[in-house]
Motif scaffolding. Structure first.
Motif, PDB file in Angstrom:
ATOM      1  N   PRO A 153     -13.790  11.403 -22.546  1.00 30.59           N
ATOM      2  CA  PRO A 153     -13.536  12.196 -23.616  1.00 30.59           C
ATOM      3  C   PRO A 153     -12.116  12.464 -23.851  1.00 30.59           C
ATOM      4  N   HIS A 154     -11.555  12.683 -22.583  1.00 24.58           N
ATOM      5  CA  HIS A 154     -10.016  13.237 -22.702  1.00 24.58           C
ATOM      6  C   HIS A 154      -9.027  12.802 -21.430  1.00 24.58           C
ATOM      7  N   PHE A 155      -9.564  11.470 -21.023  1.00 19.66           N
ATOM      8  CA  PHE A 155      -8.645  11.057 -19.745  1.00 19.66           C
ATOM      9  C   PHE A 155      -7.601  10.182 -20.463  1.00 19.66           C
ATOM     10  N   GLU A 156      -6.501  10.165 -19.371  1.00 19.52           N
ATOM     11  CA  GLU A 156      -5.633   9.067 -19.643  1.00 19.52           C
ATOM     12  C   GLU A 156      -5.509   8.441 -18.420  1.00 19.52           C
ATOM     13  N   VAL A 157      -5.467   7.114 -18.308  1.00 14.12           N
ATOM     14  CA  VAL A 157      -5.649   6.219 -17.164  1.00 14.12           C
ATOM     15  C   VAL A 157      -4.443   5.351 -17.063  1.00 14.12           C
ATOM     16  N   ARG A 158      -3.873   5.122 -15.873  1.00 14.32           N
ATOM     17  CA  ARG A 158      -2.842   4.055 -15.602  1.00 14.32           C
ATOM     18  C   ARG A 158      -3.162   3.333 -14.370  1.00 14.32           C
ATOM     19  N   VAL A 159      -2.957   2.191 -14.582  1.00  7.36           N
ATOM     20  CA  VAL A 159      -3.223   1.361 -13.388  1.00  7.36           C
ATOM     21  C   VAL A 159      -1.968   0.545 -12.991  1.00  7.36           C
ATOM     22  N   ASP A 160      -1.528   0.860 -11.776  1.00 11.62           N
ATOM     23  CA  ASP A 160      -0.302   0.120 -11.288  1.00 11.62           C
ATOM     24  C   ASP A 160      -0.713  -0.714 -10.127  1.00 11.62           C
ATOM     25  N   ALA A 161       0.187  -1.761  -9.907  1.00 15.32           N
ATOM     26  CA  ALA A 161      -0.059  -2.620  -8.768  1.00 15.32           C
ATOM     27  C   ALA A 161       1.386  -2.891  -7.848  1.00 15.32           C
ATOM     28  N   ALA A 162       1.420  -2.833  -6.885  1.00 18.26           N
ATOM     29  CA  ALA A 162       2.363  -3.108  -5.812  1.00 18.26           C
ATOM     30  C   ALA A 162       1.947  -4.370  -5.129  1.00 18.26           C
ATOM     31  N   ARG A 163       3.252  -5.000  -4.482  1.00 20.23           N
ATOM     32  CA  ARG A 163       2.840  -6.320  -3.518  1.00 20.23           C
ATOM     33  C   ARG A 163       1.944  -5.880  -2.420  1.00 20.23           C
ATOM     34  N   GLY A 164       1.013  -6.694  -2.094  1.00 17.65           N
ATOM     35  CA  GLY A 164       0.486  -6.646  -0.666  1.00 17.65           C
ATOM     36  C   GLY A 164      -0.930  -6.310  -0.922  1.00 17.65           C
ATOM     37  N   LYS A 165      -1.561  -6.284   0.377  1.00 12.47           N
ATOM     38  CA  LYS A 165      -3.073  -6.061   0.495  1.00 12.47           C
ATOM     39  C   LYS A 165      -3.212  -5.097   1.484  1.00 12.47           C
ATOM     40  N   LEU A 166      -4.504  -4.425   1.659  1.00 11.68           N
ATOM     41  CA  LEU A 166      -4.791  -3.735   2.669  1.00 11.68           C
ATOM     42  C   LEU A 166      -6.368  -3.792   3.098  1.00 11.68           C
ATOM     43  N   PRO A 167      -6.370  -4.033   4.410  1.00 12.10           N
ATOM     44  CA  PRO A 167      -7.715  -4.364   5.200  1.00 12.10           C
ATOM     45  C   PRO A 167      -8.427  -2.664   5.106  1.00 12.10           C
ATOM     46  N   CYS A 168     -10.046  -2.776   5.189  1.00 16.61           N
ATOM     47  CA  CYS A 168     -10.679  -1.610   5.499  1.00 16.61           C
ATOM     48  C   CYS A 168     -10.337  -1.170   6.900  1.00 16.61           C
ATOM     49  N   PRO A 169      -9.844   0.079   6.945  1.00 17.19           N
ATOM     50  CA  PRO A 169      -9.696   0.401   8.676  1.00 17.19           C
ATOM     51  C   PRO A 169     -10.881   0.541   9.168  1.00 17.19           C
ATOM     52  N   PHE A 170     -12.256   0.475   8.579  1.00 12.61           N
ATOM     53  CA  PHE A 170     -13.343   0.550   9.294  1.00 12.61           C
ATOM     54  C   PHE A 170     -13.820  -1.021   9.704  1.00 12.61           C
ATOM     55  N   GLY A 171     -12.980  -1.801   9.178  1.00 16.91           N
ATOM     56  CA  GLY A 171     -13.305  -3.298   9.872  1.00 16.91           C
ATOM     57  C   GLY A 171     -14.030  -4.062   8.916  1.00 16.91           C
ATOM     58  N   ASP A 172     -14.572  -3.538   7.556  1.00 11.16           N
ATOM     59  CA  ASP A 172     -15.221  -4.375   6.665  1.00 11.16           C
ATOM     60  C   ASP A 172     -14.405  -5.757   6.208  1.00 11.16           C
ATOM     61  N   PRO A 173     -15.112  -6.666   5.839  1.00 10.94           N
ATOM     62  CA  PRO A 173     -14.298  -8.038   5.583  1.00 10.94           C
ATOM     63  C   PRO A 173     -13.683  -7.879   4.292  1.00 10.94           C
ATOM     64  N   GLY A 174     -12.929  -8.565   4.040  1.00  6.86           N
ATOM     65  CA  GLY A 174     -11.854  -8.788   3.017  1.00  6.86           C
ATOM     66  C   GLY A 174     -10.594  -7.699   2.757  1.00  6.86           C
ATOM     67  N   SER A 175     -10.029  -7.888   1.987  1.00  5.19           N
ATOM     68  CA  SER A 175      -8.723  -6.912   1.780  1.00  5.19           C
ATOM     69  C   SER A 175      -8.931  -6.308   0.168  1.00  5.19           C
ATOM     70  N   PHE A 176      -7.876  -5.385   0.430  1.00  3.27           N
ATOM     71  CA  PHE A 176      -7.659  -4.655  -1.073  1.00  3.27           C
ATOM     72  C   PHE A 176      -6.470  -4.558  -1.567  1.00  3.27           C
ATOM     73  N   ALA A 177      -6.175  -5.378  -2.805  1.00  2.00           N
ATOM     74  CA  ALA A 177      -4.844  -5.239  -3.530  1.00  2.00           C
ATOM     75  C   ALA A 177      -4.491  -3.726  -3.427  1.00  2.00           C
ATOM     76  N   LYS A 178      -3.175  -3.731  -3.610  1.00  2.00           N
ATOM     77  CA  LYS A 178      -2.404  -2.324  -3.522  1.00  2.00           C
ATOM     78  C   LYS A 178      -2.505  -1.868  -5.042  1.00  2.00           C
ATOM     79  N   VAL A 179      -3.688  -1.662  -5.630  1.00  3.69           N
ATOM     80  CA  VAL A 179      -3.352  -1.023  -6.830  1.00  3.69           C
ATOM     81  C   VAL A 179      -3.730   0.247  -7.028  1.00  3.69           C
ATOM     82  N   ASN A 180      -2.911   1.154  -7.611  1.00  2.00           N
ATOM     83  CA  ASN A 180      -3.209   2.556  -7.760  1.00  2.00           C
ATOM     84  C   ASN A 180      -3.320   2.927  -9.129  1.00  2.00           C
TER      85      ASN A 180
END
Lengths: 155, 340
Positions: free
Chosen positions: A76-103
């Motif tokens: 109803p009244h949000f503004e959203v912005r998605v930014d990306a930076a270079r690189g990926k991060l793994p889950c610190p709990f050791g889950d498979p895969g990695s996550f793009a640096k998307v804010n």
């Protein structure tokens, strides 16, 4: 949570994480178990689950993605912005895969509040109920998060 | 190949003669000691998953980091993260030839300039070695030292914004990332005359030599490789039709406007097309408005015969690729450097 070697190892990883500026726990001196318990209680008091919060974060992230890095209005009244930076991060709990640096930054225009979360935050909340330690750069305080997203009943 | 002892192992790369190396170090560190730099955005902490090499011999079991960061197919194909492989036995590796061109460089910060509120230009004077050879569009890995609460060295990738001819002086254009390890250092701690270390060059994003028309599309710090490519085109007197689309939110987010517009005089057929998605009244903006994809749709003819170069966020790149394909640009003529 009973203290065992495995949580200790995870806690050490979270405190030392080199991928983030101050680890995932920041200067928070509470144990990982205490942090998880306190945040879980805050979410339950609002009649919510971590999965529901993560689902809403993901929905806002997907809406913001269409803005190609620019602000997108989301009812109803949000503004959203998605930014990306270079690189990926793994889950610190050791889950498979990695996550793009998307804010994703969400502004609640009516309340004048703002939160920023990463793709990894969404995973950590959904799977581990983990919002990071107090003072950690990407800590999402559950109360502030639920207030900004206008989720759950008042405690 | 000679056999390893407890303290020495032999490493063979691309079927070249083996070299001996002390055991007990990571493969990434071992290769670095031989002046072979494998790109690594995290500095060898098993976080970024970039330092991949193919290992043809037994290198021990995969670590939990590798299991998280490498797909099952990659692991089956022998891909390893070189920061996670400890050199304890003889190893046989395949390393892309491009990596042998990368070197470590010592340099000094000789200029810092804020281009916008969140984009900073850094000029580095090379000290040792004194020159670097690279292609316009490539990037380097900038070494971030420990600072404040950051306790370990790490590395971050930044595109080179200067042309290859200026091979003793590099310019970078870095956008501030909220709470980012690298950009917080660059914006809050890096000072003039600071000695810095980087390695490179890396990357396959560079101008392809042909006569096709060129579309450049960028946003934010995606300007950096485009600027290098344009300066290179100008210096080499390349006479190709070029259209450069640059997206920003407001006038305050545009930078290097004069420099980009000057190419309209110095290049034979060049147009710079900045577009603002949310111009403010005080911007008094007369140019293109809307998302860069909307501008592309308006400006680009159907069955566009050229090739396209894109640099920016993954969302922008994917959306622009869709428009380019709708406009008839062949998929294999679309080159991009995605911030991912």
């Amino acid at each position: 949570m009973k203290k065992t070697d495995v949580p200790n190892a995870i806690e050490q990883t979270l405190r030392q994480a080199s991928a983030t500026r101050e680890g995932f726990l920041g200067p928070d001196s509470r144990s990982l178990a205490a942090i998880l318990r306190a945040d879980d209680k805050a979410v339950r008091q609002r009649g919510l689950t971590h999965a529901r919060i993560a689902k809403q974060l993901l929905a806002l992230r997907q809406a913001g993605w269409k803005g190609l890095g620019e602000l997108v209005s989301v009812p109803p009244h949000f503004e959203v912005r998605v930014d990306a930076a270079r690189g990926k991060l793994p889950c610190p709990f050791g889950d498979p895969g990695s996550f793009a640096k998307v804010n994703t930054t969400v502004c609640n225009l009516e309340r004048g509040t703002e939160i920023t979360f990463t793709d990894l935050n969404i995973h950590l909340i959904a799977i581990h109920g983990f919002y990071e330690g107090r003072g950690a750069p990407f800590r999402l305080d559950p109360e502030q998060l639920m207030d900004t997203l206008e989720m759950g009943r008042d405690p | 190949m000679p056999e390893s002892t407890g303290t020495t192992a032999y490493v063979t790369i691309n079927d070249q003669p083996a070299f001996s190396t002390p055991t007990g170090r990571s493969l990434l560190a071992t290769l670095k000691a031989r002046d072979i730099f494998i790109p690594s955005a995290c500095g060898g902490h098993g976080v970024c998953g970039l330092c991949r090499v193919k290992v043809l011999s037994d290198a021990g079991p995969h670590t939990s980091r590798e299991e998280a960061l490498l797909s099952a197919a990659d692991r089956l194909a022998g891909m390893r993260l070189s920061c996670q492989v400890m050199v304890e036995r003889d190893l046989k590796l395949i390393i892309p030839n491009d990596f042998f061109h990368a070197r470590e460089y010592k340099a000094e910060v000789v200029a810092l300039r804020d281009l916008t509120a969140d984009i900073r230009e850094i000029t580095l004077q090379l000290r040792s070695p004194p020159v670097i050879d690279f292609k316009a569009g490539q990037y380097i890995q900038f070494r971030i030292p420990p600072y404040a609460a950051v306790r370990r060295f790490t590395e971050r990738a930044y595109s080179i914004a200067s042309p290859p001819s200026a091979h003793n002086r590099l310019e970078l254009e870095v956008r501030k990332v909220l709470n980012g390890v690298g950009t917080t250092y660059i914006f809050d701690h890096l000072r003039l005359n600071t000695p810095v270390t980087f390695n490179g060059p890396y990357g396959n994003f560079f101008l392809h030599e042909n006569d096709l028309e060129i579309i450049l599309i960028a946003g934010g710090s995606g300007m950096a490789p485009m600027k290098a490519i344009l300066l290179d085109i100008k210096e080499r007197s390349i006479r190709r039709k070029i259209r450069y689309f640059f997206g920003a939110r407001t006038r305050d987010n545009l930078f290097l406007l004069d420099e980009m517009q000057s190419f309209e005089q110095s290049l034979p057929d060049f147009r710079f097309i900045p577009a603002l998605s949310r111009p403010l009244p005080e911007d008094q903006w007369q140019g293109e408005t809307g998302l860069i994809t909307e501008v592309l749709k308006r400006q680009l003819a159907d069955q566009y015969p050229g090739e396209a170069y894109l640099c920016g966020s993954p969302s922008m790149i994917q959306a622009c690729i869709n428009v380019l394909c709708e406009k008839g640009v062949a998929n294999d003529r679309i080159y991009y450097d995605s911030f991912a």
